[in-house]
Design an enzyme around this catalytic site. Structure first.
Site, PDB file in Angstrom:
ATOM      1  N   LYS A  52      33.570  40.052  33.462  1.00 57.16           N
ATOM      2  CA  LYS A  52      33.515  38.927  34.408  1.00 57.16           C
ATOM      3  C   LYS A  52      33.284  39.430  35.823  1.00 57.16           C
ATOM      4  O   LYS A  52      32.444  38.900  36.548  1.00 57.16           O
ATOM      5  CB  LYS A  52      34.820  38.117  34.350  1.00 57.16           C
ATOM      6  CG  LYS A  52      34.918  37.203  33.141  1.00 57.16           C
ATOM      7  CD  LYS A  52      36.330  36.668  32.958  1.00 57.16           C
ATOM      8  CE  LYS A  52      36.446  35.936  31.609  1.00 57.16           C
ATOM      9  NZ  LYS A  52      37.829  35.668  31.220  1.00 57.16           N
ATOM     10  N   GLN A  96      43.573  34.986  33.044  1.00 57.14           N
ATOM     11  CA  GLN A  96      43.195  35.367  31.682  1.00 57.14           C
ATOM     12  C   GLN A  96      44.338  35.091  30.703  1.00 57.14           C
ATOM     13  O   GLN A  96      45.481  35.466  30.956  1.00 57.14           O
ATOM     14  CB  GLN A  96      42.805  36.857  31.650  1.00 57.14           C
ATOM     15  CG  GLN A  96      42.284  37.350  30.318  1.00 57.14           C
ATOM     16  CD  GLN A  96      40.941  36.748  29.929  1.00 57.14           C
ATOM     17  OE1 GLN A  96      40.115  36.435  30.770  1.00 57.14           O
ATOM     18  NE2 GLN A  96      40.722  36.566  28.641  1.00 57.14           N
ATOM     19  N   ASP A 119      38.300  27.334  34.665  1.00 56.92           N
ATOM     20  CA  ASP A 119      38.447  27.299  33.208  1.00 56.92           C
ATOM     21  C   ASP A 119      38.556  25.860  32.692  1.00 56.92           C
ATOM     22  O   ASP A 119      38.411  25.613  31.493  1.00 56.92           O
ATOM     23  CB  ASP A 119      39.737  28.030  32.798  1.00 56.92           C
ATOM     24  CG  ASP A 119      39.473  29.411  32.225  1.00 56.92           C
ATOM     25  OD1 ASP A 119      38.412  29.598  31.612  1.00 56.92           O
ATOM     26  OD2 ASP A 119      40.342  30.279  32.392  1.00 56.92           O
TER      27      ASP A 119
HETATM   28  N1  GUN Z   1      41.225  33.970  26.710  1.00 60.96           N
HETATM   29  C1  GUN Z   1      40.372  33.688  25.698  1.00 60.96           C
HETATM   30  N2  GUN Z   1      39.454  32.786  26.095  1.00 60.96           N
HETATM   31  C2  GUN Z   1      39.743  32.492  27.372  1.00 60.96           C
HETATM   32  C3  GUN Z   1      39.142  31.626  28.329  1.00 60.96           C
HETATM   33  O1  GUN Z   1      38.162  30.930  28.080  1.00 60.96           O
HETATM   34  N3  GUN Z   1      39.728  31.602  29.545  1.00 60.96           N
HETATM   35  C4  GUN Z   1      40.814  32.342  29.843  1.00 60.96           C
HETATM   36  N4  GUN Z   1      41.333  32.224  31.066  1.00 60.96           N
HETATM   37  N5  GUN Z   1      41.392  33.155  29.000  1.00 60.96           N
HETATM   38  C5  GUN Z   1      40.838  33.233  27.759  1.00 60.96           C
END
Ligand code: GUN
Length: 294
Positions: A52, A96, A119
Site C-alpha cells: 500500500k 489494517q 476502507d
Molecule cells: N485486512 C484484510 N482485508 C482488509 C481490508 O480491506 N482493509 C483493512 N483495513 N484490513 C484488511
C-alpha cells in the site's frame, strides 16, 4: 471458454487515472495523503501494508505509515487516530485488520473520521451505503463493481448471487449490486440447495474463503464470475494461491471470469488509492473523480 478478466491490467489503468488526478491537484498545491496503521507483526498484513505504501507513493500521494507493537494499549491507538483525524495533510486513514485480540476493532474503526475512512468500515459509511447515499465504499467490492460495469455496461435487472456475508466483502457487495438494480441473493455456507441458488446467477461473486469450493456445474452458462477468494493451499508439494472458485471447471462454463491471482486482488489497493483521492476532493470541496466512485 470464458473471457479471463485481467485485474492486473485493470488496476494499472485505475492507478494511472488516479495519478493523473493527483498531478492535477498538485498543480493547485493539494497533495492527497493516506495514513496506514499496522498493529503487530502479522506477516500477511505486513506484506499488504508495504505494498500500500509503495503504490501510494507511485501515484504521487503522500504516504504516512504507523507501525505499532502488538502489545500497544488500545487507548494509545485511539490517540493516534485522533491525531490523524485532526491532521489536514491526511485525507485517508486505514487501520489494517485484524487487530490484536485485546483491541475492540469496532470501537477503533468507529473512532475514525468517517470522511477519512477509506476502507468504508465506519458504521456511518455502512449506513450511508445501505440507504443509497454517498459513502466511502469498501475497496474490494468497489473493485469488483468496476470490473462488472466495465464488462457489462448496465447491470440492471440481472440476477446477482453473492456467496459470502462478511462485512468487508459480501454485505457491501450486495448493497452495491442492489444499487445497480440487480436482483441480489446473498448465499453462504448454510444456504440450502446452494448449488441451485448459485446456478441462477448472471453475476456470481464468490467471497467465502474456501479454496475452490465453487465448481463449474454451479455456474450458469455464460455468467460473469468474480472470484474474491485468496487461499493458500499446498498442491504437488508447492504452496499455491487459489480462489473460492475452481477455475479449471468454471472457466469452461462462465462467459467471463477473474483469475486468482491477477483478478480482484490487484484492484483492492487501486480502489484504496481511488478512495483516498475521492476523500481528498471532498475535503477540498472539489468535484469527485469520474469513474472512480460507485
Ligand atoms: N485486512 C484484510 N482485508 C482488509 C481490508 O480491506 N482493509 C483493512 N483495513 N484490513 C484488511
Amino acid at each position: 471458454m470464458a473471457q479471463v478478466i485481467d485485474g492486473k491490467a485493470f488496476a494499472a489503468r485505475v492507478r494511472g487515472q488516479v495519478a493523473e488526478h493527483v498531478a492535477g491537484l498538485k498543480a493547485h498545491g493539494i497533495v492527497p495523503g493516506l495514513a496506514v496503521v499496522l498493529v503487530g507483526e502479522d506477516p500477511a498484513s505486513n506484506v499488504y501494508v508495504t505494498a500500500k505504501g509503495k503504490q501510494t507513493v507511485e501515484v504521487g500521494m503522500a504516504s504516512f505509515e504507523h507501525r505499532l507493537p502488538a502489545d500497544t494499549p488500545e487507548a494509545e491507538l485511539l490517540t493516534l487516530i485522533d491525531r490523524l483525524n485532526a491532521n489536514a495533510a491526511v485525507h485517508g486513514i486505514l487501520v489494517q485488520l485484524p487487530l490484536p485480540a485485546h483491541m475492540d476493532a469496532a470501537k477503533v474503526i468507529n473512532a475514525l473520521d468517517p470522511a477519512k475512512d477509506v476502507d468504508g468500515f465506519h458504521i456511518l459509511n455502512v449506513g450511508l451505503l445501505g440507504t443509497g447515499q454517498k459513502a466511502m465504499v469498501p475497496c474490494t467490492p468497489l473493485g469488483c463493481l468496476m470490473m462488472l460495469r466495465d464488462h457489462h455496461g448496465s447491470l440492471s435487472g440481472l440476477n446477482a448471487v453473492v456467496l459470502g456475508r462478511s462485512n468487508i466483502v459480501g454485505k457491501p457487495m450486495a448493497q452495491l449490486l442492489l444499487a445497480e438494480s440487480c436482483t441480489v441473493t446473498v448465499a453462504h455456507s448454510r444456504t440450502k440447495d446452494l448449488e441451485v441458488v448459485c446456478r441462477r446467477a448472471d453475476i456470481f461473486v464468490a467471497a467465502v474463503g474456501r479454496p475452490e469450493m465453487v465448481k463449474g456445474d454451479w455456474i450458469k452458462p455464460g455468467a460473469t464470475v468474480i472470484d474474491v477468494g485468496i487461499n493458500r493451499i499446498e498442491r504437488d508439494g508447492k504452496m499455491r494461491l487459489v480462489g473460492d472458485v475452481d477455475f479449471a471447471s468454471a472457466s469452461s462454463v462462465a462467459g467471463a471470469i477473474t483469475p486468482v491471482p491477477g483478478g480482484v486482488g490487484p484492484m483492492t489497493i487501486a480502489c484504496l488509492l481511488a478512495n483516498t483521492l475521492t476523500a481528498c476532493c471532498r475535503a477540498n470541496g472539489l468535484a469527485e473523480p469520474e469513474g472512480l466512485t460507485p
